[in-house]
Design an enzyme around this catalytic site. Sequence first.
Site, mmCIF file in Angstrom:
data_model
loop_
_atom_site.group_PDB
_atom_site.id
_atom_site.type_symbol
_atom_site.label_atom_id
_atom_site.label_comp_id
_atom_site.label_asym_id
_atom_site.label_seq_id
_atom_site.Cartn_x
_atom_site.Cartn_y
_atom_site.Cartn_z
ATOM 1 N N TYR A 7 37.693 -16.293 -0.999
ATOM 2 C CA TYR A 7 38.368 -16.028 0.281
ATOM 3 C C TYR A 7 39.817 -15.679 -0.001
ATOM 4 O O TYR A 7 40.491 -16.371 -0.768
ATOM 5 C CB TYR A 7 38.281 -17.279 1.159
ATOM 6 C CG TYR A 7 38.992 -17.194 2.481
ATOM 7 C CD1 TYR A 7 40.149 -17.940 2.700
ATOM 8 C CD2 TYR A 7 38.516 -16.392 3.513
ATOM 9 C CE1 TYR A 7 40.802 -17.894 3.928
ATOM 10 C CE2 TYR A 7 39.175 -16.337 4.744
ATOM 11 C CZ TYR A 7 40.314 -17.090 4.939
ATOM 12 O OH TYR A 7 40.964 -17.043 6.142
ATOM 13 N N ASP B 186 44.521 -14.287 -7.139
ATOM 14 C CA ASP B 186 44.884 -14.928 -5.873
ATOM 15 C C ASP B 186 45.133 -16.409 -6.166
ATOM 16 O O ASP B 186 44.200 -17.198 -6.258
ATOM 17 C CB ASP B 186 43.764 -14.748 -4.843
ATOM 18 C CG ASP B 186 44.106 -15.466 -3.541
ATOM 19 O OD1 ASP B 186 43.357 -15.298 -2.553
ATOM 20 O OD2 ASP B 186 45.128 -16.186 -3.517
ATOM 21 N N LYS C 278 50.973 -21.785 0.261
ATOM 22 C CA LYS C 278 50.809 -23.238 0.268
ATOM 23 C C LYS C 278 51.954 -24.004 -0.410
ATOM 24 O O LYS C 278 52.981 -24.266 0.199
ATOM 25 C CB LYS C 278 49.441 -23.576 -0.336
ATOM 26 C CG LYS C 278 48.281 -22.967 0.499
ATOM 27 C CD LYS C 278 46.946 -23.307 -0.049
ATOM 28 C CE LYS C 278 45.847 -22.456 0.555
ATOM 29 N NZ LYS C 278 45.299 -23.001 1.821
HETATM 30 P P1 KE4 Z 1 46.549 -18.336 4.707
HETATM 31 O O1 KE4 Z 1 46.595 -16.979 5.395
HETATM 32 O O2 KE4 Z 1 45.570 -19.294 5.384
HETATM 33 O O3 KE4 Z 1 47.922 -18.940 4.493
HETATM 34 O O4 KE4 Z 1 45.995 -18.088 3.226
HETATM 35 C C1 KE4 Z 1 44.766 -17.431 3.049
HETATM 36 C C2 KE4 Z 1 44.191 -17.785 1.674
HETATM 37 C C3 KE4 Z 1 44.268 -16.844 0.664
HETATM 38 N N1 KE4 Z 1 43.787 -17.109 -0.580
HETATM 39 C C4 KE4 Z 1 43.214 -18.309 -0.857
HETATM 40 C C5 KE4 Z 1 42.689 -18.570 -2.242
HETATM 41 C C6 KE4 Z 1 43.115 -19.314 0.147
HETATM 42 O O5 KE4 Z 1 42.530 -20.496 -0.147
HETATM 43 C C7 KE4 Z 1 43.609 -19.044 1.441
HETATM 44 C C8 KE4 Z 1 43.495 -20.059 2.578
HETATM 45 N N2 KE4 Z 1 42.801 -21.255 2.278
HETATM 46 C C9 KE4 Z 1 42.130 -21.881 3.395
HETATM 47 C C10 KE4 Z 1 41.389 -23.095 2.835
HETATM 48 N N3 KE4 Z 1 40.089 -22.758 2.388
HETATM 49 C C11 KE4 Z 1 43.085 -22.225 4.493
HETATM 50 C C12 KE4 Z 1 42.499 -23.154 5.541
HETATM 51 C C13 KE4 Z 1 42.267 -22.438 6.872
HETATM 52 O O6 KE4 Z 1 41.799 -21.270 6.867
HETATM 53 O O7 KE4 Z 1 42.536 -23.077 7.917
#
Ligand code: KE4
Length: 431
Positions: free
Chosen positions: A144, A239, A267
Amino acid sequence: MNRTQSESLFAEALKYIPGGVNSPVRAFRAVGGNPFFVNRAGGSKIWDVDGNELIDYVCTWGPAILGHAHPKIISAVKTAAEFGTSFGIPNPLEVTMAKMICERVPSVKKIRMTSSGTEACMSAIRLARGFTRRDKIIKFDGCYHGHVDSLLVRAGSGALTFGHPDSAGVPAAFTSHTIVAPYNDFEAIKNIFAANKNEIAGIIVEPVPGNAGLYLPQPGYLEFLSEITKSHGALLIFDEVMTGFRLARGGAQERFGITPDLSTFGKVIGGGLPVGAFGGRAEIMDYLAPLGPVYQAGTLSGNPIAMAAGIANLDELNGNAESGNAYALLEERGAQLEAGMKDAAKSAGVPVTFNRCGSMFCGYFTGVPVHNVADAMHSDRERFKKFFHGMLDAGVYLAPSQFEAGFISTAHTAVEIEQTVRVAARVLRTL
Ligand code: KE4
């Protein structure tokens, strides 16, 4: 456990917010029941609005690597806020953050801030396409990279849980240049490059996928991805939104000794405030506006308060006489949890595959090894649901989905981990 305040808040939230949540995974749809609401967090603990105390193994999905409300972060945010919340004009903290990231991650010579990991990944893809003048991107099933249209294809995290990996609202044309490969599969990648000569702009990969639970790269796999992209004039994009500055001071690329062309972050570098970033070789990054032809922008990119929080987080992770070596501590706590959970599952006679990398982990309810999302899908989700709620009712909050990673912070004590394992042993015996 009394959750009356949470229940009434959720009923209210449902009237105004789709599904009552601002991000799908929070809705507990993968585990059943209704989400609880939190209004206070500190260290390894969170307290819901009914006053229930929980040991938190989600850590706001990674940012709280030092635990919640770390005094150094709180004071940095308070100090920065006194001088204004946003300028939309370059501020000194952006330079400090950029230098800190470049110093920790040798592959990153220049960096651009964004306000989310999604933005960082979306921008890195656009940059890779602009730099190589090619359109196709390879991603891996179960990985993801945020909710950007072109990457919501067999994505992980909430998309996977909801059972319709391809999201509604994404026209086929938007994903026609996205090729999905199985992770840890060498032949599939070779075949894709052979069938798409000189058309692949890059591969984007979570070096340690944490959005279908957690599994690790097979020996040599990341090196293979680095070699094959180089030999085909494509870019390797790590990523590291989740793994960055968590799996090592320089992220997964330091831990596994790989030099990607571009990397994305989020994060940890925000210390809990909205931040993302992407960076890499200067010759690639200089393709970005205002220098080059690839446009990318953001009103709140480099926001001074978010920078202050991230700088404090990174600074404290450097360790000192008082806090010691954060990464050694995270490794120690992770190993303690892994050993305890494996023993608990064995003594309860419940088949569990417990994967861990540093302070990221996932316990799959299956007896088979898990090296990719297809293996992960063998997990017994009904058993996971019961385990999740059994742990929650006993005061331990795990990620509310079998297809998410868990996180440990430097604030989690050996005693709390021991307590967690004891509770798990009891809950596992009821499954
Ligand atoms: P954000 O747009 O949520 O800040 O980041 C997206 C993203 C990109 N790449 C990786 C490897 C990620 O894990 C994420 C976001 N992680 C999720 C947890 N699985 C955020 C939790 C959510 O979507 O509420």
